[in-house]
Design an enzyme around this catalytic site. Structure first.
Site, PDB file in Angstrom:
ATOM      1  N   GLY A 181       2.240   2.342  10.726  1.00 27.11           N
ATOM      2  CA  GLY A 181       3.224   3.414  10.563  1.00 27.11           C
ATOM      3  C   GLY A 181       3.935   3.808  11.841  1.00 27.11           C
TER       4      GLY A 181
ATOM      5  N   GLU B 215      -6.857   5.018   7.756  1.00 28.19           N
ATOM      6  CA  GLU B 215      -6.546   6.429   7.464  1.00 28.19           C
ATOM      7  C   GLU B 215      -7.717   7.108   6.770  1.00 28.19           C
ATOM      8  OE1 GLU B 215      -2.802   5.656   5.530  1.00 28.19           O
ATOM      9  OE2 GLU B 215      -1.912   5.190   7.482  1.00 28.19           O
TER      10      GLU B 215
ATOM     11  N   GLU C 116      -5.790  -4.596  10.562  1.00 31.37           N
ATOM     12  CA  GLU C 116      -4.712  -3.640  10.821  1.00 31.37           C
ATOM     13  C   GLU C 116      -5.011  -2.884  12.109  1.00 31.37           C
ATOM     14  OE1 GLU C 116      -2.580  -2.476   6.917  1.00 31.37           O
ATOM     15  OE2 GLU C 116      -4.350  -1.218   7.086  1.00 31.37           O
TER      16      GLU C 116
ATOM     17  N   HIS D 143      -9.683   1.637   4.739  1.00 29.86           N
ATOM     18  CA  HIS D 143      -8.406   1.773   5.459  1.00 29.86           C
ATOM     19  C   HIS D 143      -8.599   2.739   6.625  1.00 29.86           C
ATOM     20  CE1 HIS D 143      -4.286   2.789   6.419  1.00 29.86           C
ATOM     21  NE2 HIS D 143      -3.933   1.678   5.794  1.00 29.86           N
TER      22      HIS D 143
ATOM     23  N   LYS E  68       0.118   4.251  -0.305  1.00 29.03           N
ATOM     24  CA  LYS E  68      -0.526   5.460   0.253  1.00 29.03           C
ATOM     25  C   LYS E  68      -0.258   6.649  -0.675  1.00 29.03           C
ATOM     26  CE  LYS E  68      -0.149   3.295   4.715  1.00 29.03           C
ATOM     27  NZ  LYS E  68      -0.128   3.396   6.158  1.00 29.03           N
TER      28      LYS E  68
ATOM     29  N   ASN F 205       0.871  -1.172   0.000  1.00 28.66           N
ATOM     30  CA  ASN F 205       0.000   0.000   0.000  1.00 28.66           C
ATOM     31  C   ASN F 205       0.908   1.222   0.000  1.00 28.66           C
ATOM     32  OD1 ASN F 205      -1.801   2.058   0.512  1.00 28.66           O
ATOM     33  ND2 ASN F 205      -2.315   1.404   2.591  1.00 28.66           N
TER      34      ASN F 205
ATOM     35  N   SER G 171       2.993  -2.069  10.361  1.00 26.93           N
ATOM     36  CA  SER G 171       4.447  -2.159  10.581  1.00 26.93           C
ATOM     37  C   SER G 171       5.017  -3.544  10.276  1.00 26.93           C
ATOM     38  CB  SER G 171       4.815  -1.710  12.005  1.00 26.93           C
ATOM     39  OG  SER G 171       4.426  -0.363  12.201  1.00 26.93           O
TER      40      SER G 171
HETATM   41  P1  PGA Z   1       2.626   0.340   7.618  1.00 25.58           P
HETATM   42  O1  PGA Z   1       1.192   0.560   6.930  1.00 25.58           O
HETATM   43  O2  PGA Z   1       3.155  -0.975   7.097  1.00 25.58           O
HETATM   44  O3  PGA Z   1       3.460   1.502   7.165  1.00 25.58           O
HETATM   45  O4  PGA Z   1       2.400   0.295   9.085  1.00 25.58           O
HETATM   46  C1  PGA Z   1       0.300  -0.512   6.760  1.00 25.58           C
HETATM   47  C2  PGA Z   1      -1.014   0.004   6.189  1.00 25.58           C
HETATM   48  O5  PGA Z   1      -1.466   1.068   6.599  1.00 25.58           O
HETATM   49  O6  PGA Z   1      -1.609  -0.631   5.302  1.00 25.58           O
END
Ligand code: PGA
Length: 235
Positions: A164, A93, A158, A91, A12, A10, A198
Site C-alpha cells: 500500500g 495487516e 509481501e 496477512h 481488504k 485482496n 504495490s
Molecule cells: P497492495 O496490497 O497491492 O495495495 O500493496 C497488497 C496486499 O496487501 O496484499
C-alpha cells in the site's frame, strides 16, 4: 516442474454489493488462475455470480476453531459453505492489527485445509529487518512457524514496507527471497509463491517474469477491473 500462474486480488475492507459488477468486467485467460479474496459479506454473492466461470473466490481470514463462542469470527467451514475455495492467512495487516503470531497463522491455515480451503499464507519482513540485512532470516523463521506440515498451501511474500505504499521491492530482491522461500519448503517445487506489495499494471510484467514468482497478490490495483485485467494480461 511447471506451476500455474495465479493472480489473486485482496479487496481488504473495501467493496459493497454494488461493486460486484467488477466480475462482469474481468478478462480471464485459460493459462492464468484468477482469485479474488473478498470481504466476508460479499463472498456468497460473488461465488454465485462466478459459479459458471473459472474465477475463484476467497476469504481474507478465518478462525482456527471449527465453531464455538468466538463472537464476530468466521470459521473456515463457514467460508467454504458460501462458496470460498481459498483464504488468506497471516496477512501482515492482521499480524499488526490483531497481534497474529506464526503459531496462530499455522492453526488458521490447518483449519482452512480441514475445511477444504487452500490457505494463502503471507510472510514478509519489515523495513527495519531489511535494512539490518535480516530479511531472509525473518521470513524463513515466519515460514517455519506458520506452515502446516503438509500442503496444499500457497505462499505470498509481501514485504511489509511495500504494501500500500507504492514502493516495490527490486527485482533482484524479490528473486532472492522467492528462491530462499522455495529452498526452505519441503515440497518447494510444487508450491506457488506469489509476490505482493504495490503490484500495479506498470510493474507486473517485470515481477511476474522472475523465476520462482508464480503470481501476485494484489491489493489496491485489484479494486478496479481495468487495473486488475491489465495485471492478468501481463502475466
Ligand atoms: P497492495 O496490497 O497491492 O495495495 O500493496 C497488497 C496486499 O496487501 O496484499
Amino acid at each position: 516442474m511447471s506451476r500455474r500462474v495465479l493472480i489473486a486480488g485482496n479487496w481488504k475492507m473495501n467493496g459493497s454489493s454494488a461493486d460486484l459488477d467488477f466480475f462482469q468486467a474481468l478478462e480471464c485467460r485459460t493459462d492464468v488462475d484468477v482469485l479474488v479474496c473478498l470481504p466476508a459479506t460479499l463472498i456468497a454473492k460473488a461465488a454465485t455470480l462466478t459459479a459458471q466461470s473459472e474465477i475463484k473466490i476467497g476469504g481474507q481470514d478465518c478462525h482456527a476453531a471449527p465453531k464455538g463462542a468466538h463472537t464476530g469470527d468466521l470459521s473456515a467451514a463457514m467460508l467454504a459453505d458460501v462458496g470460498a475455495q481459498y483464504v488468506i492467512t497471516g496477512h501482515s495487516e492482521r499480524r499488526a492489527d490483531h497481534g497474529e503470531t506464526d503459531d496462530g497463522v499455522r492453526a488458521k491455515s490447518e483449519a482452512a485445509q480441514a475445511a477444504g480451503l487452500v490457505p494463502v499464507i503471507c510472510v514478509g519482513e519489515s523495513q527495519d529487518d531489511r535494512e539490518a540485512g535480516r530479511h531472509i532470516e525473518i521470513v524463513t523463521a515466519q515460514l517455519a512457524g506458520s506452515l502446516p506440515a503438509e500442503g496444499p498451501f500457497i505462499i505470498a511474500y509481501e514485504p511489509v514496507w511495500a504494501i500500500g505504499t507504492g514502493l516495490t521491492a527490486r527485482a533482484e530482491d524479490i528473486a532472492e527471497m522467492h528462491a530462499a522461500i522455495r529452498a526452505a519448503l519441503p515440497i518447494g517445487e510444487a508450491v506457488q509463491i506469489l509476490y505482493g506489495g504495490s503490484v500495479k499494471p506498470k510493474n507486473a510484467a517485470e515481477i511476474l517474469a522472475l523465476e520462482d514468482v508464480d503470481g501476485a497478490l494484489v491489493g489496491g490495483a485489484s479494486l478496479e477491473a481495468e487495473s486488475f485485467n491489465a495485471i492478468i494480461a501481463s502475466a
